[in-house]
Scaffold this active site. Structure first.
Site, PDB file in Angstrom:
ATOM      1  N   LYS A  23      73.775  80.143  60.296  1.00 15.52           N
ATOM      2  CA  LYS A  23      74.428  81.203  61.211  1.00 15.52           C
ATOM      3  C   LYS A  23      75.965  80.819  61.500  1.00 15.52           C
ATOM      4  O   LYS A  23      76.843  81.704  61.288  1.00 15.52           O
ATOM      5  CB  LYS A  23      73.927  81.546  62.362  1.00 15.52           C
ATOM      6  N   ASN A  24      76.261  79.666  61.862  1.00 15.44           N
ATOM      7  CA  ASN A  24      77.551  79.020  62.195  1.00 15.44           C
ATOM      8  C   ASN A  24      78.520  78.796  61.109  1.00 15.44           C
ATOM      9  O   ASN A  24      79.355  78.643  61.273  1.00 15.44           O
ATOM     10  CB  ASN A  24      77.274  77.773  63.285  1.00 15.44           C
ATOM     11  N   ARG A  93      80.399  86.818  69.420  1.00 13.19           N
ATOM     12  CA  ARG A  93      81.825  85.780  69.409  1.00 13.19           C
ATOM     13  C   ARG A  93      82.231  85.519  68.210  1.00 13.19           C
ATOM     14  O   ARG A  93      83.555  85.366  68.196  1.00 13.19           O
ATOM     15  CB  ARG A  93      81.084  84.608  70.263  1.00 13.19           C
ATOM     16  N   ASP A 117      77.145  85.199  73.401  1.00 11.85           N
ATOM     17  CA  ASP A 117      76.162  84.829  74.215  1.00 11.85           C
ATOM     18  C   ASP A 117      76.970  84.202  75.598  1.00 11.85           C
ATOM     19  O   ASP A 117      78.038  83.857  75.683  1.00 11.85           O
ATOM     20  CB  ASP A 117      75.855  83.209  73.697  1.00 11.85           C
ATOM     21  N   ASP A 305      73.880  73.160  70.944  1.00 12.08           N
ATOM     22  CA  ASP A 305      72.890  74.399  70.679  1.00 12.08           C
ATOM     23  C   ASP A 305      71.543  73.928  70.528  1.00 12.08           C
ATOM     24  O   ASP A 305      70.503  74.774  70.396  1.00 12.08           O
ATOM     25  CB  ASP A 305      73.053  75.034  69.160  1.00 12.08           C
ATOM     26  N   ILE A 327      79.835  70.546  76.904  1.00  9.68           N
ATOM     27  CA  ILE A 327      80.547  71.590  76.052  1.00  9.68           C
ATOM     28  C   ILE A 327      80.504  72.866  76.913  1.00  9.68           C
ATOM     29  O   ILE A 327      81.664  73.472  76.880  1.00  9.68           O
ATOM     30  CB  ILE A 327      79.700  71.983  74.655  1.00  9.68           C
TER      31      ILE A 327
END
Length: 418
Positions: A23-24, A93, A117, A305, A327
């Protein structure tokens, strides 16, 4: 009506599963297709909600986008729009990833400030300062980030923090800039390497991907390519934690285990047996997990994550764990939901202290973001009775067919509408 997952605890997960593309990565690769007129084809794409969202953003900019299972075809015209549609952008995002390509191609970009998110502040100041060093002017105006440049020129840029998003936007702006750009303290994530690999295949000149310093020599034009999306290390890591939590035996394919080196080492400390292969790994947990401490850091550190999955494991581990989040300041919001399930946890700023219990107890819980939702589902797998996880549209944004894949490993999970 919204979808929920009903998870029945008590099943040991066993079997094999293959992860799809990250996904990223895929959303940034889709944005990078704006840089090259013609048709770019991406394969191994995850079938998640954010891919159609990004497709809508690109269509609003003048592209034709075809979604066909795990294949995405993007046809970019010679002339594209610079104004990213508010309704499409506000959904998630990653839509800010069009900022660099638009500034590069159009010398102007107008991108609505994105949604996504609720895991804490993710300011765009490093994106702006990077583009400004390349010669653009930027401002926030009427809820949009606006960038303009008569021309972009290479520059020496040093990030205050190795931001993935800022690294991506600076790279996609620099590839068509005049001269050489040196980016110091760049993000090193595998998804950055994947983006650079695609850009190089398109004709970009990039050195140092995966290191702290990336050098880009601008070129006049890029060409469309076919590219396979790198495997999703966060989804793969989620399956690794599912094995450890349920004292299961799961083999995960479609992933380079080096992308999860520290994660797998942490699971070994928790008592798991881990085997690695060129394109996957196996996690076997036979005894109750042992408590392990964690702190999240940029790659190659422990990924933020996967912090919710680590917390879920710690709640049923033997002993006390301390998890430090470096983070995102609001990523512990979901700990309150874990406490509904009986977790013994206390939050102190950027730290959460967890004392493991033998078992969690079922309860209704609410997902606040993609990874928190996955962590709650994993917790439901080891709770007594049936746990209802609500607002699972978050999970759908990052995990393809999550209930179906869980069931393939023996879990009792169903999707219901409430």
């Amino acid at each position: 009506m919204k979808d929920s997952f009903v998870v029945t605890g008590g099943t040991r997960l066993q079997g094999a599963i293959k992860v799809s593309g990250a996904k990223n990565s895929v959303l940034k690769l889709m944005s990078a297709a704006l840089l090259a007129p013609g048709t770019t084809m991406l394969t191994n794409c995850p079938e998640i909600a954010d891919v159609p969202y990004m497709a809508e953003v690109l269509r609003g900019l003048g592209c034709e986008v075809e979604l066909d299972g795990d294949v995405v075809r993007i046809t970019t015209p010679e002339s594209i729009e610079y104004n990213a549609d508010f309704e499409a952008v506000r959904q998630f995002r990653a839509s800010v990833a069009v900022l660099g390509p638009l500034t590069s191609r159009c010398h102007k970009a107008r991108v609505a400030l994105p949604g996504g998110d609720a895991i804490g502040s993710r300011p765009l100041d490093m994106h702006q300062s990077g583009l400004e060093l390349l010669g653009a002017t930027t401002k926030i105006e009427h809820g949009c980030l606006v960038a303009e440049a008569e021309e972009l020129r290479g520059a020496q840029i040093k990030l205050d923090f190795p931001s993935v998003g800022a690294t991506e936007n600076i790279l996609t702006a620099a590839v068509l800039a005049e001269g050489t750009t040196t980016l110091d303290n760049a993000a090193r994530e595998p998804e950055i390497v994947d983006l650079c690999n695609m850009l190089v295949a398109m004709g970009a000149k990039i050195d140092g991907a995966g290191s702290n310093t990336i050098t880009v020599e601008g070129v006049d034009r890029l060409n469309p390519v076919d590219h396979e999306v790198v495997g999703d290390r966060i989804v793969a890591g989620t399956w690794a934690y599912a094995a450890a939590m349920t004292r299961g035996d799961i083999t995960v394919g479609g992933i380079d285990p080096q992308h999860l080196h520290l994660v797998l080492e942490k699971l070994k400390l928790a008592g798991a047996q881990v085997e690695t292969y060129p394109t996957g790994f196996r996690v076997v947990q036979n005894e109750r997990p042992k408590a392990v401490d964690y702190q999240t850091l940029p790659f190659p550190g422990f990924p933020t994550d996967l912090q919710p999955m680590a917390i879920a494991l710690c709640t049923v581990s033997e002993g006390m764990s301390v998890i430090t989040e470096n983070i995102f300041e609001s990523r512990f919001r979901f700990v309150d939901e874990m406490m509904r399930l009986g977790a013994d946890a206390s939050i102190d700023g950027h730290h959460v202290v967890i004392r493991g219990r033998e078992q969690l107890s079922s309860a209704p819980v609410w997902s606040s973001d993609i990874r928190a939702g996955a962590g709650l589902v994993l917790a439901g797998l080891v709770a007594d009775g049936k746990t209802e996880v609500h607002d699972v549209y978050h999970i759908d944004r990052g995990y393809p067919e999550f209930p179906e894949q869980l069931r393939s490993l023996g879990a009792e999970v169903e999707r219901v509408q409430r």
